[in-house]
Write a protein that holds these residues in place. Sequence first.
Motif, mmCIF file in Angstrom:
data_model
loop_
_atom_site.group_PDB
_atom_site.id
_atom_site.type_symbol
_atom_site.label_atom_id
_atom_site.label_comp_id
_atom_site.label_asym_id
_atom_site.label_seq_id
_atom_site.Cartn_x
_atom_site.Cartn_y
_atom_site.Cartn_z
ATOM 1 N N ASP A 14 14.247 -22.647 -7.648
ATOM 2 C CA ASP A 14 12.643 -22.545 -7.623
ATOM 3 C C ASP A 14 12.385 -21.869 -6.466
ATOM 4 O O ASP A 14 13.171 -21.300 -5.698
ATOM 5 N N LYS A 15 10.889 -21.697 -6.372
ATOM 6 C CA LYS A 15 10.594 -20.692 -5.171
ATOM 7 C C LYS A 15 11.055 -21.460 -3.880
ATOM 8 O O LYS A 15 10.920 -20.714 -2.826
ATOM 9 N N ASP A 16 11.058 -22.794 -3.849
ATOM 10 C CA ASP A 16 11.339 -23.313 -2.594
ATOM 11 C C ASP A 16 12.566 -23.069 -2.024
ATOM 12 O O ASP A 16 13.105 -22.950 -0.890
ATOM 13 N N SER A 17 13.776 -22.485 -2.723
ATOM 14 C CA SER A 17 14.945 -21.820 -2.227
ATOM 15 C C SER A 17 14.670 -20.841 -1.083
ATOM 16 O O SER A 17 15.705 -20.746 -0.400
ATOM 17 N N ALA A 18 13.582 -19.904 -1.331
ATOM 18 C CA ALA A 18 13.332 -19.088 -0.248
ATOM 19 C C ALA A 18 13.402 -19.705 1.165
ATOM 20 O O ALA A 18 13.228 -19.043 2.339
ATOM 21 N N ASN A 19 13.004 -20.870 1.228
ATOM 22 C CA ASN A 19 13.037 -21.717 2.580
ATOM 23 C C ASN A 19 14.226 -22.267 3.106
ATOM 24 O O ASN A 19 14.281 -23.250 3.847
ATOM 25 N N GLY A 20 15.216 -21.708 2.473
ATOM 26 C CA GLY A 20 16.713 -22.449 2.927
ATOM 27 C C GLY A 20 16.956 -23.552 2.139
ATOM 28 O O GLY A 20 17.621 -24.429 2.673
ATOM 29 N N ASN A 21 16.653 -23.834 0.788
ATOM 30 C CA ASN A 21 16.970 -24.908 0.170
ATOM 31 C C ASN A 21 17.672 -24.427 -1.245
ATOM 32 O O ASN A 21 17.569 -25.066 -2.296
ATOM 33 N N MET A 22 18.805 -23.460 -0.978
ATOM 34 C CA MET A 22 19.418 -23.100 -1.864
ATOM 35 C C MET A 22 20.546 -24.216 -2.324
ATOM 36 O O MET A 22 20.901 -25.025 -1.444
ATOM 37 N N VAL A 23 21.170 -24.452 -3.451
ATOM 38 C CA VAL A 23 22.275 -25.433 -3.797
ATOM 39 C C VAL A 23 23.489 -24.716 -4.225
ATOM 40 O O VAL A 23 23.482 -23.652 -4.973
ATOM 41 N N TRP A 24 24.597 -25.187 -3.969
ATOM 42 C CA TRP A 24 25.944 -24.472 -4.278
ATOM 43 C C TRP A 24 26.264 -24.921 -5.764
ATOM 44 O O TRP A 24 25.985 -26.178 -6.348
ATOM 45 N N GLY A 25 26.499 -23.937 -6.664
ATOM 46 C CA GLY A 25 26.933 -24.209 -8.269
ATOM 47 C C GLY A 25 27.446 -23.102 -8.629
ATOM 48 O O GLY A 25 27.622 -22.147 -8.247
ATOM 49 N N GLU A 26 27.904 -23.407 -10.056
ATOM 50 C CA GLU A 26 28.628 -22.482 -10.924
ATOM 51 C C GLU A 26 27.496 -21.767 -11.599
ATOM 52 O O GLU A 26 26.448 -22.439 -12.196
ATOM 53 N N PHE A 27 27.716 -20.398 -11.810
ATOM 54 C CA PHE A 27 26.950 -19.355 -12.519
ATOM 55 C C PHE A 27 27.014 -19.835 -13.957
ATOM 56 O O PHE A 27 28.291 -19.651 -14.550
ATOM 57 N N PRO A 28 25.922 -19.714 -14.444
ATOM 58 C CA PRO A 28 25.775 -20.165 -16.001
ATOM 59 C C PRO A 28 26.066 -18.998 -16.901
ATOM 60 O O PRO A 28 26.557 -19.603 -18.016
ATOM 61 N N HIS A 29 25.764 -17.814 -16.722
ATOM 62 C CA HIS A 29 25.773 -17.005 -17.615
ATOM 63 C C HIS A 29 26.591 -15.712 -17.268
ATOM 64 O O HIS A 29 25.755 -14.671 -17.073
#
Length: 360
Positions: A14-29
């Motif tokens: 979401d937009k909040d990821s630009a504040n350093g809130n990304m999460v590690w995960g597998e790419f869906p597509h």
Amino acid sequence: MSQDYKFEGWLGKDKDSANGNMVWGEFPHVKPFEETDVDIQITHCGICGSDLHTLSSGWGPTPYPCCVGHEIVGKAVRVGSKVEKGIKVGDRVGVGAQNSSCLKPDCEECSEGLENHCQHTVNTFADQYPDGSYSYGGYADYHRCPSHFVMKIPDGLPSEEAAPMLCGGVTLYSPLKNNGCGPGKTVGIVGVGGLGHFGVLLAKALGADKVVGISRSNAKRDDVLKLGADEYIATSEDKDWATHHARSLDLIISTVSSPNMPLMEYLQLLKVKGTFIQVGAPEDQLPQFNAFAFIGKGVKFGGSMIGPPWQIEEMLNFAAEKKIKPWINEYPMKDANQAIKDFNAGKPRFRITLVNEKHL
């Protein structure tokens, strides 16, 4: 050829990821592998302002979840039978901001070596392929890309320095080279940050007679002169700077994108028949300007966007030959969120490269 690895990375949800809130995960597509593709085990990825614009949906709605990062360097680990450029498993390769274009013979842009202007471009992240799959960027372990947009990295260029050149470097190299930067020319670089510092380095290496760094304050003056600039203008502190330096520059490359930038004053700095090229991509409008700023001196106002694959390869070889040394701040890939925060705070001098230590 089998694949025993997963496509995982730092996802913005979401937009909040630009504040350093990304999460590690597998790419869906992930894009299905084709025989023209190369899979890259990522060792390095630069951070670019475009990453933040995308994470925040600043340029328009982002197709979350996305993984940003389009300054990718690593090792080719899977190579299709129809790849271009003689790329082999084990080669050190890179990918910039573009992953695909139509490459059709009847496409005017692609057939003329202007793939970056093709109407059917697929960006390296947060973009969709014709088959409905998505492109995912380099804050990750692996990246898949059509080989036409994969470059071999010259031996003389360290990976942590090559990565930010793949977007940041060519974003300045292309307009400098395309607009005659070289002996006999005076060049101004507006905004000497992550992009602009490449402008100073490259303009000097291309042989410009004089390179002028232009920024708001004197905070970067010493650093910009160390980069090789011959002069420095602080627009908020140097009195009557536009009048004092009027008609002194043949070419200005602007990396800034503020609606409050003193555009009319920048145009005063151009000589007769000079050229102003905008590369900074704003989320809002540029300042208003008067047509007489162009008519009076016959100057040109233009824009530039990255560069085609052949020109990126040309730039990489040029950088290796001239031993161009960008100023790089290295962060472990696991600390990507902190790197984003520091990028937002303006801390790097001048670029950040994420280092995927498990793949070194």
